[in-house]
Design a protein around this motif. Sequence first.
Motif, short mmCIF file in Angstrom:
data_model
loop_
_atom_site.label_atom_id
_atom_site.label_comp_id
_atom_site.label_asym_id
_atom_site.label_seq_id
_atom_site.Cartn_x
_atom_site.Cartn_y
_atom_site.Cartn_z
N SER A 47 0.82 -1.22 0.00
CA SER A 47 0.00 0.00 0.00
C SER A 47 0.86 1.26 0.00
N GLN A 91 -9.68 0.25 -0.50
CA GLN A 91 -9.93 -1.03 0.18
C GLN A 91 -11.31 -1.08 0.82
N GLU A 169 -6.37 -3.47 -2.44
CA GLU A 169 -7.06 -4.62 -1.82
C GLU A 169 -8.56 -4.62 -2.17
N THR A 201 -2.72 -6.40 -3.68
CA THR A 201 -3.56 -7.39 -3.03
C THR A 201 -2.72 -8.54 -2.49
#
Length: 252
Positions: A47, A91, A169, A201
């Motif tokens: 991330s 996400q 994600e 992911t």
Amino acid sequence: MNKNEAVIKIRKLKIAFGSKVVLNEIDLDVFPGETLAVIGPSGTGKSTVLKVLTGLLPPTSGSVVINGQETNGFDEAQWDELRKYMGVVFQYSALFDFLTVGENVAFGLRRHFKLPEEEIQARVDELLQMVGLPDTKAMMPAELSGGMKKRVGLARALAMQPQVVFYDEPTAGLDPVMTMTISRLIRKTQEKFGVTSLLVTHDMESVFTSADRIAMLYDGKIVQIGTVEEIKKSTNPIVRAFISGQELKKGD
């Protein structure tokens, strides 16, 4: 842009917080029209890559070039201009709970462009149809399931017709059926709009469905990058352990 020239070029990117090095001089290219998945265990910096690419975190050192523009030293106005060509699928969807689904999808269009209302509504309708939610325009986010929120988030990310889409994600917390629905939508988005995508992911089923190439991050470094088939057949013990669901320990 030359088809062989990377839309995103990362060179020797280092991110450190004090003595803690999160990304250790990584190199990465994302080419026009491809979906590149960045995989790896939690805490490996996946991330963090997205934060750098969207201007939320400046590099400690190294270079990031997006659409031919070196972003080091960009101010907020320059980042805002570049973000017009980016879509981000968060996400946790990050929908505005005080806006309807239709208003959420139209938000970026209204903020960045002066378009006739009919054109905005037509684009909202088209995108909600594409993600399989044509009857949700007047609903509020609280009325949606987790999977529906993710699909609305994708519609919102595509509303400004971005050249690049970032997925953080996108299947987190979803059941297997909805995970495959979202994964197929990522692939459909690439095929329909020709967007260049970076997918962060740890969900390997999603990656195998939606990605063209895969880069594995481990301990701040990229340990392997290759096509889906190359990663599936990898002999690297770290990669093999991760894609087969085994626990990875430092020093492996």
